[in-house]
Motif scaffolding. Structure first.
Motif, PDB file in Angstrom:
ATOM      1  N   LYS A 255     -10.411   8.236   4.677  1.00 22.61           N
ATOM      2  CA  LYS A 255     -10.910   7.857   3.550  1.00 22.61           C
ATOM      3  C   LYS A 255     -11.995   6.733   3.701  1.00 22.61           C
ATOM      4  CE  LYS A 255      -8.553  10.964   1.075  1.00 22.61           C
ATOM      5  NZ  LYS A 255      -9.556  12.055   0.588  1.00 22.61           N
TER       6      LYS A 255
ATOM      7  N   GLN B 217     -14.576  10.210   0.281  1.00 24.56           N
ATOM      8  CA  GLN B 217     -14.722   8.920  -0.707  1.00 24.56           C
ATOM      9  C   GLN B 217     -13.373   8.618  -1.362  1.00 24.56           C
ATOM     10  OE1 GLN B 217     -17.127   6.339  -4.015  1.00 24.56           O
ATOM     11  NE2 GLN B 217     -18.129   8.174  -3.142  1.00 24.56           N
ATOM     12  N   THR B 218     -12.740   7.267  -1.440  1.00 26.72           N
ATOM     13  CA  THR B 218     -11.753   6.782  -2.223  1.00 26.72           C
ATOM     14  C   THR B 218     -12.226   5.647  -3.159  1.00 26.72           C
ATOM     15  OG1 THR B 218      -9.277   6.059  -2.357  1.00 26.72           O
ATOM     16  CG2 THR B 218     -10.734   5.480  -0.491  1.00 26.72           C
ATOM     17  N   LYS B 219     -12.002   5.973  -4.388  1.00 23.55           N
ATOM     18  CA  LYS B 219     -12.027   4.620  -5.231  1.00 23.55           C
ATOM     19  C   LYS B 219     -11.295   3.672  -5.310  1.00 23.55           C
ATOM     20  CE  LYS B 219     -15.468   7.463  -7.123  1.00 23.55           C
ATOM     21  NZ  LYS B 219     -16.728   7.201  -6.989  1.00 23.55           N
ATOM     22  N   ASP B 220      -9.972   4.034  -4.421  1.00 22.82           N
ATOM     23  CA  ASP B 220      -8.818   2.761  -4.162  1.00 22.82           C
ATOM     24  C   ASP B 220      -9.311   2.301  -2.928  1.00 22.82           C
ATOM     25  OD1 ASP B 220      -6.894   1.361  -4.174  1.00 22.82           O
ATOM     26  OD2 ASP B 220      -5.411   3.022  -4.419  1.00 22.82           O
ATOM     27  N   PRO B 221      -9.537   0.889  -2.876  1.00 23.95           N
ATOM     28  CA  PRO B 221      -9.936   0.385  -1.635  1.00 23.95           C
ATOM     29  C   PRO B 221      -8.580   0.358  -0.785  1.00 23.95           C
ATOM     30  CG  PRO B 221     -10.142  -1.158  -3.211  1.00 23.95           C
ATOM     31  CD  PRO B 221     -10.099   0.185  -3.961  1.00 23.95           C
ATOM     32  N   GLN B 222      -7.321   0.323  -1.493  1.00 23.32           N
ATOM     33  CA  GLN B 222      -6.064   0.229  -0.626  1.00 23.32           C
ATOM     34  C   GLN B 222      -5.792   1.370   0.266  1.00 23.32           C
ATOM     35  OE1 GLN B 222      -4.268  -2.347  -0.559  1.00 23.32           O
ATOM     36  NE2 GLN B 222      -4.826  -3.682  -2.129  1.00 23.32           N
ATOM     37  N   LYS B 223      -6.553   2.414  -0.153  1.00 25.96           N
ATOM     38  CA  LYS B 223      -6.396   3.604   0.469  1.00 25.96           C
ATOM     39  C   LYS B 223      -7.454   3.884   1.543  1.00 25.96           C
ATOM     40  CE  LYS B 223      -4.057   5.908  -3.402  1.00 25.96           C
ATOM     41  NZ  LYS B 223      -3.951   7.420  -4.257  1.00 25.96           N
TER      42      LYS B 223
ATOM     43  N   TYR C  86     -11.055  -7.296   1.894  1.00 28.31           N
ATOM     44  CA  TYR C  86     -11.058  -6.704   3.185  1.00 28.31           C
ATOM     45  C   TYR C  86     -12.138  -7.212   4.162  1.00 28.31           C
ATOM     46  CZ  TYR C  86      -8.952  -4.055  -0.597  1.00 28.31           C
ATOM     47  OH  TYR C  86      -8.254  -3.603  -1.682  1.00 28.31           O
TER      48      TYR C  86
ATOM     49  N   TYR D 190     -13.764  -9.067  -2.489  1.00 29.93           N
ATOM     50  CA  TYR D 190     -12.844  -8.341  -1.972  1.00 29.93           C
ATOM     51  C   TYR D 190     -12.107  -9.114  -0.866  1.00 29.93           C
ATOM     52  CZ  TYR D 190     -15.121  -4.697  -4.574  1.00 29.93           C
ATOM     53  OH  TYR D 190     -15.891  -3.598  -5.403  1.00 29.93           O
TER      54      TYR D 190
ATOM     55  N   TYR E  41     -18.466   0.362  -1.296  1.00 29.50           N
ATOM     56  CA  TYR E  41     -18.880  -0.968  -2.026  1.00 29.50           C
ATOM     57  C   TYR E  41     -19.827  -0.427  -3.297  1.00 29.50           C
ATOM     58  CZ  TYR E  41     -16.191  -4.052   0.982  1.00 29.50           C
ATOM     59  OH  TYR E  41     -15.295  -4.455   1.772  1.00 29.50           O
TER      60      TYR E  41
ATOM     61  N   PHE F  91     -14.224   3.785   1.372  1.00 26.24           N
ATOM     62  CA  PHE F  91     -14.691   2.800   0.313  1.00 26.24           C
ATOM     63  C   PHE F  91     -15.883   2.591   0.338  1.00 26.24           C
ATOM     64  CE2 PHE F  91     -14.537  -0.861  -2.422  1.00 26.24           C
ATOM     65  CZ  PHE F  91     -14.325  -0.307  -3.422  1.00 26.24           C
TER      66      PHE F  91
END
Length: 339
Positions: free
Chosen positions: A6, A44-50, A95, A93, A10, A8
């Motif tokens: 996955k 692509q994921t909309k959730d940066p935690q994933k 990260y 963020y 920006y 993310f």
């Protein structure tokens, strides 16, 4: 990778420098990758935690066009743009600071891609840099960086760019046509321009001669570096079923961690350019046919498709980024260690 990986992306930044890029030039991978990833729903994921990695969606080619002052040789506006963007996402963020950029990646096909990455020490030393200009003498690190192909797209489709007769029907031993720039091409032209019927080397093609027809009728296509190590001729050779002959210094070929380039290409040192015909003639017909068949097998990994298809260049780039990400482990105390 297809089940787990996955990314993310920006969302910060505005076109034309961010979330934009050229799609029809030798820098076409910048724009096409940005666009494909921006609309991708599989990786692509909309959730940066994933997310496993974080993509910095800027285009160096667009920076050169809109930020850089032409002929100034002043890179500071580009550096400031990169620094300001990373500072922005680092403040918004957690990260970037968590990994010091080790799980972030950038992609650039412009010659100044490495220069842009030197804007921040962590971007150069920690982040995954997907670069066409994969030059180890300019601090490209194959362990953590990704060498990607330079593809000169004229339109948004490959129609007319691929094809060619079988190995047995190719009558020309080797072919090159191109401008004189960089230290290698003058050597090639000095020894082989209009010197041999089997080695067709031209600064300019004769009137009425088609470049792609010459490739399709050649067994080997000579791909010397110019000022920078990457050349779109490598992919053009693959598209036309021609075995590439790589002549460069300090160049890391695209996807060389998963593709055995020696099985479908020939590498010739600059010092051996005078012996080019001898080297190629010493390759047996059987060996050449094997290499040419492998060219036809691997070229799908260099194809641009819209939408992307499995194993094409979009997937190969993501796969290479995925492999580098596997070498990095983010620890609970917000540190980074190599796996």
């Amino acid at each position: 990778m297809e089940k787990q990986f996955k990314v993310f992306v920006y969302k910060e930044g505005e076109p034309p420098v961010f979330h934009d890029g050229p799609c029809k030039s030798i820098y076409s991978m910048e724009g096409n990758f940005i666009y494909k990833l921006d609309v991708d729903t599989k990786f692509q994921t909309k959730d940066p935690q994933k997310a496993h990695v974080f993509y910095l969606p800027f285009s160096v080619a667009k920076m050169v066009r809109f930020v850089y002052s032409r002929d100034s040789r002043d890179f500071s506006p580009i550096r400031r743009t990169v620094v300001d963007y990373i500072n922005l996402v680092a403040q918004k963020y957690p990260y970037w600071n968590r990994s010091h950029g080790a799980d972030h990646f950038m992609l650039a096909c412009h010659d100044w891609g490495p220069e842009a990455s030197f804007s921040l020490p962590y971007l150069e030393k920690n982040s995954i840099r997907a670069l066409c200009n994969a030059n180890t003498s300019e601090r490209f690190n194959p362990v953590k960086d990704v060498a990607i192909p330079e593809i000169n797209l004229i339109t948004d489709k490959l129609t007319g760019l691929m094809g060619g007769p079988s190995a047995s029907r190719r009558q020309i031993l080797a072919f090159f046509a191109g401008g004189v720039h960089g230290p290698i091409r003058p050597v090639l032209l000095e020894h082989w321009e209009d010197k041999d019927e089997d080695i067709k080397v031209h600064k300019y093609l004769p009137r009425g001669v088609n470049y792609y027809d010459m490739m399709r009728n050649s067994k080997y296509c000579i791909c010397p570096s110019g000022y920078e190590v990457a050349s779109p001729r490598i992919v053009e050779a693959l598209y036309n079923g021609c075995v590439p002959v790589l002549i460069s210094k300090s160049y890391v070929a695209p996807f060389s961690d998963v593709l055995r380039w020696k099985s479908f290409s020939v590498t010739v040192s600059v010092d051996d350019i005078p012996k080019l015909k001898e080297i190629l003639m010493n390759i047996s017909t059987r060996q050449y046919i094997r290499m040419q068949r492998r060219v036809l097998q691997v070229r799908r990994h260099f194809e641009f498709n819209s939408p992307p298809k499995r194993y094409d260049v979009f997937h190969m780039i993501l796969h290479s980024v995925w492999l580098r990400r596997l070498n990095v482990r983010i620890t609970d105390d917000l540190g980074v260690v190599a796996n």
